[in-house]
Design an enzyme around this catalytic site. Structure first.
Site, PDB file in Angstrom:
ATOM      1  N   TRP A  72     -10.861  25.097   4.108  1.00 48.54           N
ATOM      2  CA  TRP A  72     -10.943  25.355   5.546  1.00 48.54           C
ATOM      3  C   TRP A  72      -9.634  25.952   6.067  1.00 48.54           C
ATOM      4  O   TRP A  72      -9.629  26.809   6.944  1.00 48.54           O
ATOM      5  CB  TRP A  72     -11.272  24.042   6.256  1.00 48.54           C
ATOM      6  N   THR A 106     -17.489  21.131  17.993  1.00 43.97           N
ATOM      7  CA  THR A 106     -17.532  20.233  16.845  1.00 43.97           C
ATOM      8  C   THR A 106     -16.778  18.945  17.156  1.00 43.97           C
ATOM      9  O   THR A 106     -17.249  17.836  16.874  1.00 43.97           O
ATOM     10  CB  THR A 106     -16.917  20.908  15.609  1.00 43.97           C
ATOM     11  N   GLN A 145     -22.962  22.442  13.297  1.00 45.01           N
ATOM     12  CA  GLN A 145     -21.957  21.378  13.332  1.00 45.01           C
ATOM     13  C   GLN A 145     -22.413  20.221  14.231  1.00 45.01           C
ATOM     14  O   GLN A 145     -22.699  20.433  15.416  1.00 45.01           O
ATOM     15  CB  GLN A 145     -20.609  21.902  13.829  1.00 45.01           C
ATOM     16  N   ASP A 188     -19.760  21.243   4.369  1.00 41.97           N
ATOM     17  CA  ASP A 188     -18.439  20.747   4.803  1.00 41.97           C
ATOM     18  C   ASP A 188     -18.543  19.342   5.382  1.00 41.97           C
ATOM     19  O   ASP A 188     -17.899  19.011   6.378  1.00 41.97           O
ATOM     20  CB  ASP A 188     -17.836  21.689   5.851  1.00 41.97           C
ATOM     21  N   ARG A 248     -14.537  23.635  -0.233  1.00 39.96           N
ATOM     22  CA  ARG A 248     -14.013  24.980   0.018  1.00 39.96           C
ATOM     23  C   ARG A 248     -12.847  24.846   1.003  1.00 39.96           C
ATOM     24  O   ARG A 248     -12.774  23.886   1.787  1.00 39.96           O
ATOM     25  CB  ARG A 248     -15.101  25.910   0.555  1.00 39.96           C
ATOM     26  N   GLN A 303     -24.376  19.177   8.686  1.00 42.67           N
ATOM     27  CA  GLN A 303     -23.106  19.895   8.647  1.00 42.67           C
ATOM     28  C   GLN A 303     -22.045  19.102   9.420  1.00 42.67           C
ATOM     29  O   GLN A 303     -22.273  18.657  10.545  1.00 42.67           O
ATOM     30  CB  GLN A 303     -23.258  21.291   9.271  1.00 42.67           C
ATOM     31  N   ASP A 304     -20.871  18.925   8.772  1.00 41.56           N
ATOM     32  CA  ASP A 304     -19.718  18.255   9.410  1.00 41.56           C
ATOM     33  C   ASP A 304     -20.006  16.792   9.772  1.00 41.56           C
ATOM     34  O   ASP A 304     -19.692  16.331  10.873  1.00 41.56           O
ATOM     35  CB  ASP A 304     -19.281  19.012  10.665  1.00 41.56           C
TER      36      ASP A 304
END
Length: 297
Positions: free
Chosen positions: A205, A59, A91, A135, A203, A113-114
């Site tokens: 992490w 990531t 990611q 996220d 959420r 994502q990310d």
């Protein structure tokens, strides 16, 4: 390249990037202080790549811009940063920043994502667009997003969308994600089918995850519960999630989670701790960038 004045008496190096799509990865090293990158506008000047975890990158190393952005005082204006890997690649970071006193103005960050990795240090985002699924605003910086548009895209089937995943692991860290006077909504391709996706403001992490959403317009894409657990009861009593004076169908707090760490702030005094001036002393360093900002409430 042009030179201009920067904060603290140092010269600023201004790099103009004309309109076009640049398919590459870019690194701003620690030794490269006071760099300013200026484009021709969102979706006009685009830095694009598709590195992702499924294809063997971490990531951290998947970022299109910010292989690392770590030089002090980085500024980006009128740019788009995107990672086109898509939702099936998981990611895939569009931009990663660990630049202290960094500012992003009228920029767009596109991914799934990310998307936007707020890795560390003090960061300010003004009038930016952020797109993603899971996220997609994450990390452990002290970051304020002000006047931004946060767009939830369609995730994979049976996948829940989460706007933030803040990574504070120590209660003494002065870090967190603050979304102020912004808009959280479905992206254009999802707007007609809002009910088909479960979306949440964030959420945890890490155990002491801290995120505040205030004075923002939260669309109906956001589930009435507001926030999603990471795994079981992990961090639910140690995180700090708060909302203040939000509006919109998804901004109502009556049906929110009842976790010990979740708060509906009731006073300006309580919320003021998360403003630009109080949270990371923005009054002292943002004026020197020439970027507009609202200091308090």
């Amino acid at each position: 390249m042009r030179r201009g004045r920067a904060a603290r008496g140092r010269r600023r190096f201004v790099i103009y990037v004309k309109r076009g799509i640049y398919k590459e990865s870019v690194e701003i090293k620690k030794s490269m202080n006071n760099i300013m990158v200026v484009g021709d506008g969102i979706d006009a000047t685009i830095i694009s790549n598709c590195k992702n975890v499924r294809d063997g990158f971490t990531t951290y190393r998947s970022a299109t811009f910010g292989e690392s952005v770590s030089g002090h005082g980085f500024i980006a204006k009128d740019m788009t940063f995107e990672n086109t890997a898509g939702p099936t690649k998981h990611q895939a970071v569009a931009l990663r920043s660990s630049s202290d006193l960094s500012v992003f103005y009228r920029c767009s960050f596109k991914g799934y994502q990310d998307t936007l990795y707020l890795h560390s240090m003090r960061q300010f985002y003004r009038d930016c667009d952020i797109y993603g699924t899971v996220d997609f605003i994450f990390g452990d910086a002290a970051a304020v997003l002000q006047g931004c548009n946060v767009y939830v895209r369609r995730p994979l089937p049976r996948q829940k969308a989460t706007v933030t995943a803040q990574g504070r692991s120590d209660p003494n860290e002065n870090t967190g994600i603050v979304i102020q006077a912004s808009r959280v909504m479905a992206s254009a391709e999802l707007a007609a089918r809002v009910g088909s996706v479960e979306a949440y403001l964030g959420r945890p992490w890490r155990r002491f995850s801290r995120t505040v959403v205030m004075q923002s317009d939260v669309g109906g894409i956001v589930n009435p519960a507001g926030w999603l657990p990471w795994s079981g009861d992990f961090a639910l009593s140690t995180l700090y999630y708060a909302e203040f004076m939000n509006k919109g169908k998804g901004g109502k707090t009556e049906g929110r989670v009842t976790w010990p760490g979740f708060h509906v702030m009731r006073s300006f005094r309580e919320a003021r701790k998360f403003t630009v001036g109080d949270f990371f002393d923005g009054d002292a360093w943002i004026p020197g960038t020439g970027v507009p900002f609202d200091s308090g409430l």
